[in-house]
Design an enzyme around this catalytic site. Structure first.
Site, short mmCIF file in Angstrom:
data_model
loop_
_atom_site.label_atom_id
_atom_site.label_comp_id
_atom_site.label_asym_id
_atom_site.label_seq_id
_atom_site.Cartn_x
_atom_site.Cartn_y
_atom_site.Cartn_z
N LYS A 161 36.33 45.24 46.31
CA LYS A 161 35.89 44.93 44.93
C LYS A 161 34.75 45.79 44.41
CE LYS A 161 35.38 40.58 46.27
NZ LYS A 161 35.14 39.14 46.30
N ASP A 197 33.99 32.74 49.20
CA ASP A 197 34.06 31.91 47.98
C ASP A 197 35.29 31.01 47.94
OD1 ASP A 197 35.70 34.09 47.57
OD2 ASP A 197 34.94 34.57 45.58
N1 LIG Z 1 38.33 36.12 29.51
C1 LIG Z 1 38.76 36.67 30.63
N2 LIG Z 1 40.07 36.63 30.98
C2 LIG Z 1 40.51 37.20 32.12
N3 LIG Z 1 39.72 37.87 32.95
C3 LIG Z 1 38.42 37.95 32.67
C4 LIG Z 1 37.87 37.36 31.51
N4 LIG Z 1 36.53 37.61 31.50
C5 LIG Z 1 36.27 38.32 32.60
N5 LIG Z 1 37.41 38.54 33.31
C6 LIG Z 1 37.57 39.29 34.56
O1 LIG Z 1 37.22 38.46 35.63
C7 LIG Z 1 36.55 39.19 36.64
C8 LIG Z 1 35.31 38.46 37.07
O2 LIG Z 1 35.72 37.27 37.64
P1 LIG Z 1 34.68 36.14 38.06
O3 LIG Z 1 33.80 35.85 36.90
O4 LIG Z 1 35.47 35.01 38.59
O5 LIG Z 1 33.82 36.92 39.10
P2 LIG Z 1 33.42 36.73 40.58
O6 LIG Z 1 33.19 35.29 40.92
O7 LIG Z 1 32.29 37.64 40.75
O8 LIG Z 1 34.69 37.29 41.37
P3 LIG Z 1 35.22 36.92 42.82
O9 LIG Z 1 35.22 35.44 42.85
O10 LIG Z 1 36.57 37.53 42.93
O11 LIG Z 1 34.28 37.44 43.81
C9 LIG Z 1 36.27 40.56 36.08
O12 LIG Z 1 37.12 41.47 36.73
C10 LIG Z 1 36.64 40.47 34.62
O13 LIG Z 1 37.34 41.60 34.17
#
Ligand SMILES: Nc1ncnc2c1ncn2[C@@H]1O[C@H](COP(=O)(O)OP(=O)(O)OP(=O)(O)O)[C@@H](O)[C@H]1O
Length: 453
Positions: A161, A197
């Protein structure tokens, strides 16, 4: 109000998108291969060469609702880094948290810089929350592939990632965090658990819903964990201490890294992979998750434009720039009510395409639908494989991640597809994790503290 017409995507576009729409036979083959991969990950003889690692987590007890106390949690694993303070009392909890950014130079810097940064953010938060002088138990959510040697010992297998910090792969991340805390000398912390997570999400949902036995993430990355029988986890060595079950972190993002998914990968998948910082790795994840979905759509749109099928053959520099079509655009475009294109028009204008026709809007939406539906179907194949393998009459799947949370149709697409693929005697439901994996980390820490006593 003008007359609403329900135009269809042009047939040439539909034809070229056919490779993105999987047949039932393809879905079944994906499931068969994934099951095979899961069994290889679990087996003691096959684990070392397995692609889907199925790491045992040493989390064996789901919360029973009686967990109590004050805990810290750290959540590092994707786009944001969070520090949380959580107070659990009987069927009630309070949570305060702060989000910090991880600058790009730290994501790609040295491990020492990364852990110093984390410790620094934690110290700032503890100061603000006035808990500098307490030694609180901490649950560390670290969402990268770890080989766990115990609840508080996890060796990083590889970065994913967008992270690539030197000197961390092969080392225990709990020790690296402890060292950074000691280097500062101004805070004291008792790290009681390191977890993924997916585990945090499962635990967080299981606190409310005792049927929750699968945790799924569709965010920056994609991964799942599930409750496996201890006897099936050949590598689990804590046999005398067990509840009979163990949480297994599948790390299914790596599925396909040996070519198993090549029969359903497209030219767009190959390009996304080629320009990523980890080519050849996490191929399943790259077909699904938020870090890549927007770029997949952009690549399809770029090709169709260059072939003259979109925008009269005239694109824009932004449309042809890698990373400029955000995954949130896919959600926004598909949120336009049928027959209307306000979001689509606005997004295309943001990309300096002002000459799009109504037929272009329909076509762009269709491309978004193909890519997001394919992601939802791939995730569904994975969940159905786990449900069939577990073979329990009813299982709740706890889910987190912005793609599942914000995409307007992802939930329904998954409900429909999993129902088709699961054995007829199994029922399931999909539950959004309301509070992120932070509470889950505190719950793992709480269960660990209880057992320690
Ligand atoms: N409205 C949306 N619809 C779909 N995808 C989105 C939206 N807003 C952000 N994202 C995408 O979601 C991702 C971030 O996901 P999240 O906020 O769940 O992060 P994270 O918890 O850091 O990720 P992970 O859980 O995989 O480690 C980014 O790649 C972003 O492009």
């Amino acid at each position: 109000m003008g007359l609403k017409r329900n135009l269809q995507a042009q047939s040439a576009i539909r034809e070229q998108c056919r490779e993105l729409v999987y047949t039932d036979a393809q879905c079944k083959e994906i499931m068969q291969k994934l099951l095979n991969n899961l069994n290889r990950g679990l087996g003691s003889q096959t684990h070392s060469s397995a692609i889907v690692k199925c790491f045992v987590t040493y989390v064996q007890d789901l919360p029973n609702g009686t967990e109590k106390g004050k805990f810290l949690a750290l959540d590092l694993g994707g786009t944001n880094f969070r520090v949380l303070l959580i107070e659990l009392s009987e069927s009630h909890f309070e949570m305060r948290s702060k989000i910090f950014a991880i600058p790009q130079h730290i994501m790609l810097g040295s491990g020492e810089q990364l852990f110093d940064h984390i410790a620094d953010c934690m110290a700032k938060f503890m100061k603000e929350e006035k808990v500098m002088d307490e030694t609180l138990p901490l649950g560390f959510t670290f969402s990268f592939p770890l080989t766990q040697l115990g609840l508080t010992k996890g060796r990083l297998e590889r970065w994913t990632k967008g992270f690539n910090c030197s000197g961390v792969v092969g080392n225990d991340v709990v020790k690296l965090l402890e060292d950074a805390i000691i280097r500062r000398g101004d805070i004291k912390i008792d790290i009681t658990a390191v977890l993924n997570d997916t585990t945090g999400t499962l635990m967080s949902c299981a606190w409310k819903n005792h049927n929750c036995k699968i945790g799924l993430i569709v965010g920056t990355g994609s991964n799942a964990c599930y409750v496996e029988k201890q006897e099936n986890c050949e590598l689990f060595d804590d046999v005398n201490n067990g509840s009979g079950e163990v949480l297994v972190n599948t790390e299914w993002g790596a599925f396909g890294d040996d070519g198993a998914l090549d029969f359903v990968r497209s030219e767009y998948d190959r390009i996304v992979d080629k320009y990523s910082i980890n080519p050849g790795k996490q191929l399943h994840e790259k077909m699904i998750s938020g870090m890549y979905m927007g770029e997949l759509v952009r690549l399809v749109l770029e090709r169709f434009t260059k072939e003259g099928l979109l925008f009269g053959g005239k694109g824009s520099e932004l449309l042809f720039t890698r990373g400029r079509f955000y995954t949130k655009y896919v959600s926004e475009i598909e949120s336009d009510p049928p027959g209307t294109y306000a979001n689509c028009k606005e997004i295309l204008e943001e990309l300096h395409i002002k000459h799009a026709t109504e037929q272009d809007f329909v076509n762009v939406r269709y491309v978004c639908e193909c890519i997001s539906k394919r992601a939802a179907h791939l995730v569904s194949c994975g969940i159905a494989t786990l449900l069939n393998k577990m073979n329990e009459p009813h299982v709740t799947v706890g889910i987190d991640g912005s793609v599942y949370r914000y995409h307007p149709h992802f939930h329904n697409l998954m409900m429909e597809k999993i129902s088709e693929l699961v054995k007829p005697n199994i029922t399931f439901d999909l539950m959004l994790s309301e509070d992120g994996s932070g509470r889950g980390a505190a719950l793992v820490a709480a269960v660990a503290c209880r057992k320690r006593r």
